[in-house]
Design a protein around this motif. Structure first.
Motif, short mmCIF file in Angstrom:
data_model
loop_
_atom_site.label_atom_id
_atom_site.label_comp_id
_atom_site.label_asym_id
_atom_site.label_seq_id
_atom_site.Cartn_x
_atom_site.Cartn_y
_atom_site.Cartn_z
N THR A 159 -35.37 -25.91 -22.98
CA THR A 159 -34.48 -26.91 -22.37
C THR A 159 -35.14 -27.57 -21.17
N LEU A 160 -35.77 -26.76 -20.32
CA LEU A 160 -36.45 -27.31 -19.14
C LEU A 160 -37.61 -28.21 -19.55
N TRP B 185 -36.26 -31.51 -20.43
CA TRP B 185 -35.94 -32.28 -19.23
C TRP B 185 -37.22 -32.86 -18.58
N CYS B 186 -38.32 -32.11 -18.66
CA CYS B 186 -39.61 -32.63 -18.16
C CYS B 186 -40.01 -33.88 -18.95
N THR C 187 -37.95 -35.94 -20.39
CA THR C 187 -37.07 -37.02 -19.93
C THR C 187 -37.54 -37.58 -18.59
N ALA D 178 -33.67 -36.10 -12.50
CA ALA D 178 -34.21 -35.19 -13.51
C ALA D 178 -35.07 -34.10 -12.87
N ILE E 174 -32.87 -31.46 -11.42
CA ILE E 174 -32.30 -30.63 -12.50
C ILE E 174 -33.33 -29.59 -12.94
N ILE E 175 -34.58 -30.01 -13.09
CA ILE E 175 -35.65 -29.10 -13.52
C ILE E 175 -35.89 -28.02 -12.47
N PRO F 22 -29.17 -26.13 -16.40
CA PRO F 22 -29.17 -27.59 -16.41
C PRO F 22 -28.05 -28.15 -17.29
N MET G 284 -28.58 -32.53 -22.23
CA MET G 284 -29.50 -33.65 -22.21
C MET G 284 -28.75 -34.95 -22.45
#
Length: 348
Positions: free
Chosen positions: A306-307, A310-311, A313, A329, A332-333, A342, A345
């Motif tokens: 998930t992380l 997000w990276c 994104t 973002a 969040i990370i 988090p 997405m």
């Protein structure tokens, strides 16, 4: 397969008429190495081929027919395109692998004049033999990224400084290696800043002065705070880094480094290594080593995936490929690494 060491690639890229392979691959878990190798290739492509760059992400939206059409396009003026394929995970499905293999065959047979750059995480031996990856490695030029550990970190510092026109003595190199605790991005940033004000010999005092005069919020302290689970400090640091004008790209690199460290240290321990040996292998030293155990208890394969998403994104937002505030973002990370789950997405 033709393989070139990253150091050799960076050195020869500075010379006039440096070679420009039509197909280049960079597979590494070290963000700094990937950026260095890929940036040089893009620069050479602009200078030598005056190429237009097209970025293709190998994700669920990948369109094999549209991808192959890029290689079939031929300009009346002989223009060459740089087609850059980016992988966030070291895998391909059957359709993706077939499309990559077809593009590689066209390049190998001289049926397409365009350039192909493929970047992604380090491959296992099994993946190197799989469809798609095996074609890339067989026909292309691969940038070999040697792991930097405690035993050769000071040497890496010296070589990096030399490419920037600096001559650092053994004492200065050793001090910087030890005080950046194995974080190549931190050491590289310090060398870049030194190169802005110095040329030629650099003393230990010069290095210590540069590090002590850095900004109040150090991007490389962010990783240790995230590993420690200090959500309040992480939030403050990200807000401070943004206010001080730190590059969002650098903050993203630092957070990705900690995700990689957790993932690879866990993998090493599953293979039977002790925590100390796993940390040593994955360049988790000093303060970060004190906190990596806590972070591994908080994170498993799903949370790290998930992380990583997000990276991805954050990177697209930084590069203007997606709307939004990249610092949102990044927060969040960072908070996610520290233990705050988090949000879902955003829809793309």
């Amino acid at each position: 397969m033709k393989s070139i060491a990253l150091e050799q690639w960076l050195e020869q890229g500075q010379r006039p008429g440096a070679p420009l392979p039509q197909l280049l691959t960079v597979f590494t878990d070290e963000p700094l190495f990937l950026v260095q190798a890929a940036d040089l290739y893009r620069s050479l492509a602009r200078k030598q081929a005056q190429s237009e760059r097209t970025v293709v992400d190998l994700d669920r939206q990948f369109d094999p027919q549209a991808f192959l059409a890029l290689f079939a396009e031929v300009s009346l003026f002989g223009d060459v395109s740089l087609i850059e394929v980016r992988l966030t995970q070291p895998k391909m499905n059957k359709e993706q692998a077939h499309a990559i293999t077809q593009a590689v065959q066209w390049i190998a047979q001289g049926q397409s004049p365009h350039l192909l750059l493929v970047t992604g995480p380090k491959l296992t031996k099994t993946l190197e033999k799989s469809e798609g990856f095996s074609a890339l490695l067989a026909q292309g030029t691969q940038i070999s990224c040697k792991q930097v550990g405690p035993e050769n970190m000071a040497q890496w510092v010296a070589q990096t400084a030399q490419r920037k026109g600096l001559s650092m003595g053994r004492e200065a190199c050793t001090w910087l290696a030890e005080n950046t605790e194995g974080n190549l991005l931190a050491a590289h940033q310090a060398i870049e800043k030194l190169a802005l004000s110095k040329n030629g010999p650099v003393t230990l005092d010069d290095v210590q002065s540069q590090v002590s005069n850095s900004a109040r919020y150090n991007v490389f302290d962010l990783g240790a705070a995230a590993l420690a689970g200090d959500t309040r400090r992480v939030g403050r640091m990200i807000e401070g880094l943004q206010a001080e004008g730190e590059a969002a790209t650098l903050v993203l690199w630092a957070l990705q480094e900690e995700i990689r460290a957790i993932r690879d240290t866990q993998a090493a321990m599953r293979r039977g290594q002790s925590l100390m040996d796993a940390c040593r292998q994955n360049r988790v030293w000093g303060t970060r080593q004190n906190f990596i155990g806590q972070a591994m208890k908080r994170h498993g394969a799903d949370s790290l995936k998930t992380l990583t998403a997000w990276c991805y994104t954050a990177e697209k937002t930084i590069k203007g490929m997606q709307t939004g505030n990249p610092w949102t973002a990044l927060e969040i990370i960072g908070l996610g690494l520290a233990g705050l789950p988090p949000p879902a997405m955003p829809a793309v």
